[in-house]
Design an enzyme around this catalytic site. Structure first.
Site, PDB file in Angstrom:
ATOM      1  N   THR A 187     -25.507  -5.161  21.772  1.00 37.14           N
ATOM      2  CA  THR A 187     -24.860  -3.903  22.080  1.00 37.14           C
ATOM      3  C   THR A 187     -23.366  -4.154  22.225  1.00 37.14           C
ATOM      4  O   THR A 187     -22.961  -5.254  22.590  1.00 37.14           O
ATOM      5  CB  THR A 187     -25.472  -3.443  23.420  1.00 37.14           C
ATOM      6  OG1 THR A 187     -26.808  -3.070  23.165  1.00 37.14           O
ATOM      7  CG2 THR A 187     -24.727  -2.305  24.059  1.00 37.14           C
ATOM      8  N   ARG A 215     -37.620   5.649  21.908  1.00 37.45           N
ATOM      9  CA  ARG A 215     -37.224   4.915  23.127  1.00 37.45           C
ATOM     10  C   ARG A 215     -35.727   5.112  23.398  1.00 37.45           C
ATOM     11  O   ARG A 215     -34.898   5.007  22.506  1.00 37.45           O
ATOM     12  CB  ARG A 215     -37.527   3.429  22.943  1.00 37.45           C
ATOM     13  CG  ARG A 215     -37.141   2.552  24.135  1.00 37.45           C
ATOM     14  CD  ARG A 215     -35.808   1.856  23.934  1.00 37.45           C
ATOM     15  NE  ARG A 215     -35.511   0.876  24.974  1.00 37.45           N
ATOM     16  CZ  ARG A 215     -34.348   0.251  25.092  1.00 37.45           C
ATOM     17  NH1 ARG A 215     -33.390   0.480  24.234  1.00 37.45           N
ATOM     18  NH2 ARG A 215     -34.155  -0.618  26.053  1.00 37.45           N
ATOM     19  N   ILE A 216     -35.393   5.382  24.629  1.00 38.39           N
ATOM     20  CA  ILE A 216     -33.989   5.489  25.041  1.00 38.39           C
ATOM     21  C   ILE A 216     -33.710   4.376  26.043  1.00 38.39           C
ATOM     22  O   ILE A 216     -34.501   4.143  26.960  1.00 38.39           O
ATOM     23  CB  ILE A 216     -33.712   6.886  25.653  1.00 38.39           C
ATOM     24  CG1 ILE A 216     -33.828   7.947  24.543  1.00 38.39           C
ATOM     25  CG2 ILE A 216     -32.342   6.935  26.322  1.00 38.39           C
ATOM     26  CD1 ILE A 216     -33.773   9.373  25.029  1.00 38.39           C
ATOM     27  N   GLY A 217     -32.616   3.674  25.847  1.00 39.25           N
ATOM     28  CA  GLY A 217     -32.260   2.565  26.732  1.00 39.25           C
ATOM     29  C   GLY A 217     -31.172   2.965  27.721  1.00 39.25           C
ATOM     30  O   GLY A 217     -30.945   4.154  27.977  1.00 39.25           O
ATOM     31  N   THR A 237     -24.687  -4.553  29.220  1.00 36.87           N
ATOM     32  CA  THR A 237     -25.527  -4.941  28.087  1.00 36.87           C
ATOM     33  C   THR A 237     -26.677  -5.793  28.606  1.00 36.87           C
ATOM     34  O   THR A 237     -26.523  -6.493  29.612  1.00 36.87           O
ATOM     35  CB  THR A 237     -24.721  -5.713  27.021  1.00 36.87           C
ATOM     36  OG1 THR A 237     -25.640  -6.295  26.086  1.00 36.87           O
ATOM     37  CG2 THR A 237     -23.875  -6.828  27.610  1.00 36.87           C
ATOM     38  N   GLY A 238     -27.805  -5.744  27.906  1.00 37.82           N
ATOM     39  CA  GLY A 238     -28.958  -6.530  28.324  1.00 37.82           C
ATOM     40  C   GLY A 238     -30.220  -5.705  28.158  1.00 37.82           C
ATOM     41  O   GLY A 238     -30.261  -4.784  27.341  1.00 37.82           O
TER      42      GLY A 238
HETATM   43  N1  ASP Z   1     -28.993  -2.589  26.562  1.00 38.30           N
HETATM   44  C1  ASP Z   1     -29.458  -2.410  25.203  1.00 38.30           C
HETATM   45  C2  ASP Z   1     -30.758  -1.643  25.220  1.00 38.30           C
HETATM   46  O1  ASP Z   1     -31.635  -1.949  26.010  1.00 38.30           O
HETATM   47  C3  ASP Z   1     -29.621  -3.706  24.455  1.00 38.30           C
HETATM   48  C4  ASP Z   1     -28.471  -4.684  24.540  1.00 38.30           C
HETATM   49  O2  ASP Z   1     -27.625  -4.594  25.422  1.00 38.30           O
HETATM   50  O3  ASP Z   1     -28.399  -5.601  23.689  1.00 38.30           O
HETATM   51  O4  ASP Z   1     -30.928  -0.766  24.416  1.00 38.30           O
END
Ligand code: ASP
Length: 319
Positions: A187, A215-217, A237-238
């Site tokens: 991300t 799916r929503i993150g 991010t994560g």
């Molecule tokens: N946080 C993002 C998600 O879960 C993924 C990422 O940060 O790489 O959609």
């Protein structure tokens, strides 16, 4: 007080990377940081700066956002993004976008041109058409590396941030695709503060490899992946499900406001004391022009610069 810009290209980088993968991404971080620095030095608003930087990251196929977004379990792309202005607390977000070249700009349009904060799926696409933003066919977004990542994730039956072990192709070609598939993407996000203490944050992503359709993150969720107020601006991010549960971006700001912690302490507390190890990282700037970029994964693509001449581009903690 002075300006500061920080950006990330995703947390959860493995402990080592093939040289080629590292070099491309480092070069992109240097180049895009410079774009942000030039813009903020030229007195562009922090909102313009974070949008500009995130657009560049979205256009770079080496990161998981815009072109280069990872794929859903159906092999489709569902991108999401958000942006927030700390002074006014105005914000905008989009999810389930399939054809918009720069989702962060669509999020800004939601903020500026609608009475709402968050548009998703068909409504977000229709709004994009109405606003005349640049769109592209699905082939623009899907890279061979992400087709390979999805294949590997399905074989391993897992949903993942984006790191997978390489597998040999049928003809045993250990080519770029194999190398690339051994590379953590991520991300993207950017935070900025100008010399007057105006704070902004923006984040954009393709989400997780092999995610369910729909799916929503955390990325488009204000307070989870993105937040800005008069204290700080944060882009996380994560693993989105973890970041949402802990309202990571908002908590950094809340700890500063309610506990009186400084930016670095507040960000480190959330990442190292609150979140499970190996799940997330963030970039943040404070009203005083400080920068924090903590992560609890092996590495995070990141870069920052401040008005006093400090500059850093790094991946692992010992960089
Ligand atoms: N946080 C993002 C998600 O879960 C993924 C990422 O940060 O790489 O959609």
């Amino acid at each position: 007080m002075g300006w500061a810009v920080a950006l990330h290209g995703g947390a959860g980088v493995p402990a080592s990377l093939p040289t080629e993968s590292r070099v491309h991404r480092e070069a992109a971080l240097h180049r895009i940081l410079q774009i942000g620095v030039s813009a903020i030095s030229a007195n562009r608003s922090p909102l313009d700066v974070v949008e500009l930087v995130v657009r560049e990251l979205e256009n770079c196929p080496h990161f998981n956002a815009g072109k280069g977004s990872v794929l859903t379990t159906n092999g489709t792309v569902e991108m999401e993004a958000s942006i927030m202005d700390g002074n006014t607390k105005r914000c905008g977000a989009v999810s389930g976008v399939t054809s918009v070249v720069n989702p962060v700009s669509l999020a800004r349009l939601v903020m500026e041109k609608t009475p709402h904060i968050y548009l998703a799926f068909d409504g977000a696409e229709a709004f994009a058409r109405q606003q005349g933003v640049e769109t592209a066919d699905i082939s623009h977004f899907i890279t061979p590396e992400n087709i390979e990542r999805l294949k590997q994730a399905k074989e391993a039956n897992r949903v993942q941030q984006d790191y997978v072990q390489p597998i040999k192709t049928e003809d045993q070609k250990q080519t770029t695709v194999d190398h690339e598939s051994n590379t953590k993407l991520g991300t993207v996000g950017c935070v900025a503060v100008d010399g007057q203490g105006n704070l902004t944050a923006a984040t954009s992503t393709g989400g997780l490899v092999n995610k369910m359709v729909g799916r929503i993150g955390d990325t488009p969720i204000i307070g989870a992946g993105t937040y800005a107020n008069k204290y700080c601006a944060v882009s996380a991010t994560g693993i989105g499900e973890v970041i949402m549960r802990e309202t990571v971006a908002r908590d950094v700001a809340a700890v500063m406001e309610y506990k009186g912690l400084g930016l670095k302490e507040a960000a480190a507390y959330i990442i190292h004391e609150v979140l499970p190890k190996g799940t997330a990282g963030l970039v943040a700037v404070s009203v005083a022009g400080e920068v924090a970029m903590p992560f609890n994964t092996p590495g995070m693509f990141r870069a920052c610069a401040t008005e006093d001449g400090f500059k850093e581009v790094a991946i692992w903690s010992s960089d």
